[in-house]
Design an enzyme around this catalytic site. Structure first.
Site, mmCIF file in Angstrom:
data_model
loop_
_atom_site.group_PDB
_atom_site.id
_atom_site.type_symbol
_atom_site.label_atom_id
_atom_site.label_comp_id
_atom_site.label_asym_id
_atom_site.label_seq_id
_atom_site.Cartn_x
_atom_site.Cartn_y
_atom_site.Cartn_z
ATOM 1 N N GLY A 144 50.245 52.627 -30.428
ATOM 2 C CA GLY A 144 51.149 51.975 -29.495
ATOM 3 C C GLY A 144 50.470 51.434 -28.248
ATOM 4 O O GLY A 144 51.085 51.380 -27.178
ATOM 5 N N TYR A 200 57.217 46.389 -31.302
ATOM 6 C CA TYR A 200 58.402 46.349 -30.466
ATOM 7 C C TYR A 200 59.141 45.036 -30.693
ATOM 8 O O TYR A 200 58.622 43.965 -30.405
ATOM 9 C CB TYR A 200 58.014 46.500 -28.991
#
Length: 292
Positions: A144, A200
């Site tokens: 991430g 995302y």
């Protein structure tokens, strides 16, 4: 968060109220942590790409124990727990970890969640903060774009190199290390992130403003100001700022090779695909196989 990026003429790399000591907790003001699930977006489509890639890779390498070094709210750790892996998870942000602890408590009657180890830990002191299995973990992950939150405080990437040494120490001989980062080469060349984002995909993201800070004519910090379109209950968190060290693909690959040595097999993927298939990825994923 104030709309201005300056306070008393000094550029801010974090939302106000964020700690500065040790590894920066950019989530300390609670803003990003509060809307993180909204920021991540539709997890089902994220699962199609990310989960398939990660779980298949871990199973191919016969992984059982995993150390998630940047678990945040626990999204990835929960996904891996549900797939039957034994998880140890850590983060430098207690605000993010509160969500992970809450999830563990709510699902405590499930055996894998009852045994889920969650610790607050600093990448610079992992040997002191985390109890590892004899020999080390089968796999260590840092996903991430988390590692890019650590600035280059000394101008020589010595902290980055120390963290990678600690990551290496957590991986057992024959184990794997998986870490990713945004395509900062693209951001530096174009002044913005690639249009697509494999992690995302939230419909709540209204705008992202990109700023690049140069020190001695070298890019030293990229700041992203997020503007969210959220319900009234999240109104106090509809804007937040996160800052990153702009790791280039070449520079990050060098960190991997230096920490794990020339005998380690190092493979780079572009949005989970071979490098030659995706010329302008949003993320690079590095997979390092530690030699026996």
């Amino acid at each position: 968060m104030a709309s201005s990026g300056k306070v008393d003429g000094v550029f801010r790399m974090r939302s106000l109220g964020t700690a500065t000591a040790g590894i920066t907790d950019q989530y300390a003001d609670g803003k990003a942590a509060k809307v993180w699930q909204l920021y991540i977006g539709d997890q089902s489509s994220r699962t199609q790409n990310y989960k398939t890639f990660l779980v298949n890779l871990l199973r191919q390498k016969r992984v059982s124990t995993i150390f998630d070094t940047a678990c945040g709210t626990g999204v990835d750790s929960v996904m891996l727990l549900e797939e039957g892996f034994q998880m140890t998870s850590s983060d430098a942000s207690d605000k993010m970890l509160k969500v992970a602890h809450k999830t563990r408590w709510e699902r405590r009657k499930e055996a894998s969640f009852e045994d889920w180890v969650i610790e607050e830990a600093n990448w610079l002191t992992l040997e002191d903060d985390i109890e590892k299995p004899a020999g080390g973990f089968d796999a260590v992950i840092c996903m991430g774009n988390s590692f890019a939150h650590l600035p280059d405080f000394h101008g020589d990437q010595s902290d980055h190199k120390k963290c990678f040494e600690n990551f290496n120490s957590m991986v057992k001989p024959g184990g794997i290390f998986i870490i990713d980062h945004r395509n900062y080469d693209y951001i530096l060349a174009n002044g913005k992130s690639p249009a697509k984002n494999i992690y995302y995909n939230s419909s709540h993201i209204q705008d992202i403003k990109t700023s690049v800070l140069y020190v001695n004519n070298k890019p030293n910090l990229i700041t992203l100001d997020y503007f969210m379109n959220v319900d009234a209950m999240y109104a106090d968190s509809n804007q937040f700022r996160l800052s990153y060290y702009p790791h280039t693909l070449q520079g990050f690959s060098s960190l991997c090779r230096e920490a794990f040595g020339p005998r380690a097999k190092h493979t780079v993927y572009a949005d989970f695909k071979p490098l030659n298939v995706e010329p302008e990825p949003s993320f690079y994923i590095h997979v390092v196989e530690k030699p026996l």
